[in-house]
Design a protein around this motif. Structure first.
Motif, PDB file in Angstrom:
ATOM      1  N   THR A  46     115.562 -52.259  46.777  1.00  0.00           N
ATOM      2  CA  THR A  46     115.879 -51.950  48.171  1.00  0.00           C
ATOM      3  C   THR A  46     116.249 -50.481  48.367  1.00  0.00           C
ATOM      4  O   THR A  46     116.624 -50.087  49.468  1.00  0.00           O
ATOM      5  CB  THR A  46     117.052 -52.823  48.666  1.00  0.00           C
ATOM      6  OG1 THR A  46     118.186 -52.586  47.823  1.00  0.00           O
ATOM      7  CG2 THR A  46     116.669 -54.294  48.646  1.00  0.00           C
ATOM      8  N   GLU A  47     116.141 -49.675  47.304  1.00  0.00           N
ATOM      9  CA  GLU A  47     116.459 -48.258  47.426  1.00  0.00           C
ATOM     10  C   GLU A  47     115.545 -47.620  48.475  1.00  0.00           C
ATOM     11  O   GLU A  47     114.333 -47.873  48.463  1.00  0.00           O
ATOM     12  CB  GLU A  47     116.280 -47.535  46.097  1.00  0.00           C
ATOM     13  CG  GLU A  47     117.236 -47.950  45.011  1.00  0.00           C
ATOM     14  CD  GLU A  47     116.738 -49.121  44.175  1.00  0.00           C
ATOM     15  OE1 GLU A  47     117.359 -49.416  43.151  1.00  0.00           O
ATOM     16  OE2 GLU A  47     115.726 -49.751  44.543  1.00  0.00           O
ATOM     17  N   PRO A  48     116.107 -46.774  49.356  1.00  0.00           N
ATOM     18  CA  PRO A  48     115.269 -46.156  50.387  1.00  0.00           C
ATOM     19  C   PRO A  48     114.325 -45.084  49.853  1.00  0.00           C
ATOM     20  O   PRO A  48     113.321 -44.784  50.479  1.00  0.00           O
ATOM     21  CB  PRO A  48     116.276 -45.557  51.369  1.00  0.00           C
ATOM     22  CG  PRO A  48     117.553 -45.470  50.628  1.00  0.00           C
ATOM     23  CD  PRO A  48     117.522 -46.493  49.540  1.00  0.00           C
ATOM     24  N   ASP A  49     114.634 -44.500  48.685  1.00  0.00           N
ATOM     25  CA  ASP A  49     113.783 -43.460  48.114  1.00  0.00           C
ATOM     26  C   ASP A  49     113.165 -43.934  46.808  1.00  0.00           C
ATOM     27  O   ASP A  49     113.871 -44.403  45.905  1.00  0.00           O
ATOM     28  CB  ASP A  49     114.588 -42.180  47.851  1.00  0.00           C
ATOM     29  CG  ASP A  49     114.858 -41.412  49.121  1.00  0.00           C
ATOM     30  OD1 ASP A  49     113.914 -40.771  49.624  1.00  0.00           O
ATOM     31  OD2 ASP A  49     115.993 -41.473  49.617  1.00  0.00           O
ATOM     32  N   VAL A  50     111.847 -43.802  46.708  1.00  0.00           N
ATOM     33  CA  VAL A  50     111.103 -44.134  45.497  1.00  0.00           C
ATOM     34  C   VAL A  50     110.427 -42.852  45.025  1.00  0.00           C
ATOM     35  O   VAL A  50     109.763 -42.176  45.807  1.00  0.00           O
ATOM     36  CB  VAL A  50     110.040 -45.220  45.766  1.00  0.00           C
ATOM     37  CG1 VAL A  50     109.244 -45.531  44.511  1.00  0.00           C
ATOM     38  CG2 VAL A  50     110.684 -46.488  46.336  1.00  0.00           C
ATOM     39  N   VAL A  51     110.610 -42.528  43.741  1.00  0.00           N
ATOM     40  CA  VAL A  51     109.965 -41.349  43.168  1.00  0.00           C
ATOM     41  C   VAL A  51     109.049 -41.810  42.041  1.00  0.00           C
ATOM     42  O   VAL A  51     109.482 -42.533  41.144  1.00  0.00           O
ATOM     43  CB  VAL A  51     110.988 -40.341  42.602  1.00  0.00           C
ATOM     44  CG1 VAL A  51     110.267 -39.147  41.973  1.00  0.00           C
ATOM     45  CG2 VAL A  51     111.950 -39.877  43.675  1.00  0.00           C
ATOM     46  N   VAL A  52     107.796 -41.411  42.106  1.00  0.00           N
ATOM     47  CA  VAL A  52     106.847 -41.658  41.022  1.00  0.00           C
ATOM     48  C   VAL A  52     106.759 -40.353  40.241  1.00  0.00           C
ATOM     49  O   VAL A  52     106.238 -39.357  40.741  1.00  0.00           O
ATOM     50  CB  VAL A  52     105.466 -42.087  41.559  1.00  0.00           C
ATOM     51  CG1 VAL A  52     104.508 -42.339  40.401  1.00  0.00           C
ATOM     52  CG2 VAL A  52     105.589 -43.330  42.443  1.00  0.00           C
ATOM     53  N   LEU A  82     108.430 -42.449  49.707  1.00  0.00           N
ATOM     54  CA  LEU A  82     107.876 -42.344  48.366  1.00  0.00           C
ATOM     55  C   LEU A  82     107.481 -40.896  48.121  1.00  0.00           C
ATOM     56  O   LEU A  82     106.794 -40.290  48.948  1.00  0.00           O
ATOM     57  CB  LEU A  82     106.656 -43.249  48.189  1.00  0.00           C
ATOM     58  CG  LEU A  82     106.081 -43.241  46.776  1.00  0.00           C
ATOM     59  CD1 LEU A  82     105.872 -44.664  46.276  1.00  0.00           C
ATOM     60  CD2 LEU A  82     104.792 -42.458  46.706  1.00  0.00           C
ATOM     61  N   SER A  83     107.949 -40.352  47.004  1.00  0.00           N
ATOM     62  CA  SER A  83     107.599 -38.988  46.602  1.00  0.00           C
ATOM     63  C   SER A  83     106.929 -39.048  45.240  1.00  0.00           C
ATOM     64  O   SER A  83     107.227 -39.924  44.429  1.00  0.00           O
ATOM     65  CB  SER A  83     108.858 -38.119  46.498  1.00  0.00           C
ATOM     66  OG  SER A  83     109.541 -38.073  47.716  1.00  0.00           O
ATOM     67  N   VAL A  84     106.046 -38.106  44.985  1.00  0.00           N
ATOM     68  CA  VAL A  84     105.372 -38.000  43.698  1.00  0.00           C
ATOM     69  C   VAL A  84     105.801 -36.686  43.051  1.00  0.00           C
ATOM     70  O   VAL A  84     105.584 -35.614  43.620  1.00  0.00           O
ATOM     71  CB  VAL A  84     103.832 -38.038  43.858  1.00  0.00           C
ATOM     72  CG1 VAL A  84     103.154 -37.886  42.502  1.00  0.00           C
ATOM     73  CG2 VAL A  84     103.395 -39.317  44.547  1.00  0.00           C
ATOM     74  N   ALA A  85     106.441 -36.784  41.884  1.00  0.00           N
ATOM     75  CA  ALA A  85     106.871 -35.600  41.142  1.00  0.00           C
ATOM     76  C   ALA A  85     105.784 -35.219  40.150  1.00  0.00           C
ATOM     77  O   ALA A  85     105.385 -36.038  39.321  1.00  0.00           O
ATOM     78  CB  ALA A  85     108.189 -35.877  40.418  1.00  0.00           C
ATOM     79  N   THR A  86     105.312 -33.979  40.246  1.00  0.00           N
ATOM     80  CA  THR A  86     104.216 -33.531  39.389  1.00  0.00           C
ATOM     81  C   THR A  86     104.686 -32.654  38.237  1.00  0.00           C
ATOM     82  O   THR A  86     103.882 -32.286  37.384  1.00  0.00           O
ATOM     83  CB  THR A  86     103.169 -32.763  40.209  1.00  0.00           C
ATOM     84  OG1 THR A  86     103.800 -31.623  40.793  1.00  0.00           O
ATOM     85  CG2 THR A  86     102.554 -33.648  41.284  1.00  0.00           C
ATOM     86  N   GLY A 101      99.129 -38.932  52.819  1.00  0.00           N
ATOM     87  CA  GLY A 101     100.378 -39.679  52.891  1.00  0.00           C
ATOM     88  C   GLY A 101     101.282 -39.554  51.683  1.00  0.00           C
ATOM     89  O   GLY A 101     102.310 -40.216  51.620  1.00  0.00           O
ATOM     90  N   LEU A 102     100.942 -38.715  50.711  1.00  0.00           N
ATOM     91  CA  LEU A 102     101.799 -38.547  49.543  1.00  0.00           C
ATOM     92  C   LEU A 102     102.640 -37.287  49.697  1.00  0.00           C
ATOM     93  O   LEU A 102     102.134 -36.228  50.031  1.00  0.00           O
ATOM     94  CB  LEU A 102     100.969 -38.444  48.262  1.00  0.00           C
ATOM     95  CG  LEU A 102     100.183 -39.682  47.850  1.00  0.00           C
ATOM     96  CD1 LEU A 102      99.450 -39.422  46.538  1.00  0.00           C
ATOM     97  CD2 LEU A 102     101.067 -40.904  47.723  1.00  0.00           C
ATOM     98  N   THR A 103     103.928 -37.433  49.457  1.00  0.00           N
ATOM     99  CA  THR A 103     104.841 -36.296  49.472  1.00  0.00           C
ATOM    100  C   THR A 103     105.009 -35.820  48.043  1.00  0.00           C
ATOM    101  O   THR A 103     105.432 -36.591  47.182  1.00  0.00           O
ATOM    102  CB  THR A 103     106.212 -36.713  50.049  1.00  0.00           C
ATOM    103  OG1 THR A 103     106.013 -37.180  51.370  1.00  0.00           O
ATOM    104  CG2 THR A 103     107.180 -35.546  50.038  1.00  0.00           C
ATOM    105  N   LEU A 104     104.661 -34.570  47.772  1.00  0.00           N
ATOM    106  CA  LEU A 104     104.744 -34.022  46.424  1.00  0.00           C
ATOM    107  C   LEU A 104     106.029 -33.232  46.242  1.00  0.00           C
ATOM    108  O   LEU A 104     106.421 -32.464  47.129  1.00  0.00           O
ATOM    109  CB  LEU A 104     103.553 -33.124  46.128  1.00  0.00           C
ATOM    110  CG  LEU A 104     102.167 -33.762  46.224  1.00  0.00           C
ATOM    111  CD1 LEU A 104     101.095 -32.734  45.867  1.00  0.00           C
ATOM    112  CD2 LEU A 104     102.044 -34.977  45.341  1.00  0.00           C
ATOM    113  N   VAL A 105     106.683 -33.437  45.094  1.00  0.00           N
ATOM    114  CA  VAL A 105     107.843 -32.647  44.693  1.00  0.00           C
ATOM    115  C   VAL A 105     107.596 -32.198  43.264  1.00  0.00           C
ATOM    116  O   VAL A 105     106.792 -32.789  42.542  1.00  0.00           O
ATOM    117  CB  VAL A 105     109.167 -33.440  44.798  1.00  0.00           C
ATOM    118  CG1 VAL A 105     109.467 -33.811  46.251  1.00  0.00           C
ATOM    119  CG2 VAL A 105     109.162 -34.673  43.917  1.00  0.00           C
ATOM    120  N   GLY A 106     108.281 -31.154  42.848  1.00  0.00           N
ATOM    121  CA  GLY A 106     108.112 -30.672  41.479  1.00  0.00           C
ATOM    122  C   GLY A 106     108.807 -31.573  40.472  1.00  0.00           C
ATOM    123  O   GLY A 106     108.288 -31.843  39.403  1.00  0.00           O
TER     124      GLY A 106
END
Length: 123
Positions: A46-52, A82-86, A101-106
């Motif tokens: 149920t966490e509001p933030d998901v990071v892949v 949902l954020s994607v860490a690269t 639709g993907l939010t990228l973060v470092g």
């Protein structure tokens, strides 16, 4: 002779309000199911933030992008982010950046910093 290392390792860890799906290896048609299962586990909370976290992924093909897009759509439909860490991997950022639709973060810490929480604990 030891056991060969799996082509993809997936872990899900979290601490409210962030859950992290961390992957290491290659995401392709042979490892797609393992990646998709990890995404389902991360989205089951149920966490509001998901990071892949794909910082340790050497290769990601369209199978992986499909999982990411589906996960992002699911998160949005349920009022989550949902954020994607690269991890600064320019090639991976380019590949995942083409998926709408993907939010990228470092780094996942960028998401933790934005919600003022400490890093996750293994679950």
């Amino acid at each position: 002779m030891g056991t060969p290392e799996p082509r993809l390792r997936v872990t899900v860890s979290g601490h409210w309000p962030v859950v992290v799906l961390a992957c290491r290896g290659e995401i392709d048609h042979e490892t797609y199911d393992l990646f998709a299962d990890g995404a389902l586990r991360a989205l089951a909370g149920t966490e509001p933030d998901v990071v892949v976290d794909l910082a340790e992924v050497a290769y990601c093909n369209t199978s992986g992008l499909k999982v990411l897009r589906h996960a992002a759509d699911h998160a949005r439909a349920h009022g989550r982010r949902l954020s994607v860490a690269t991890g600064g991997n320019a090639g991976l950022a380019r590949v995942t950046g083409v998926a709408d639709g993907l939010t990228l973060v470092g780094d996942p810490s960028e998401v933790f910093d934005s919600v003022h929480e400490s890093p996750p604990v293994e679950r």
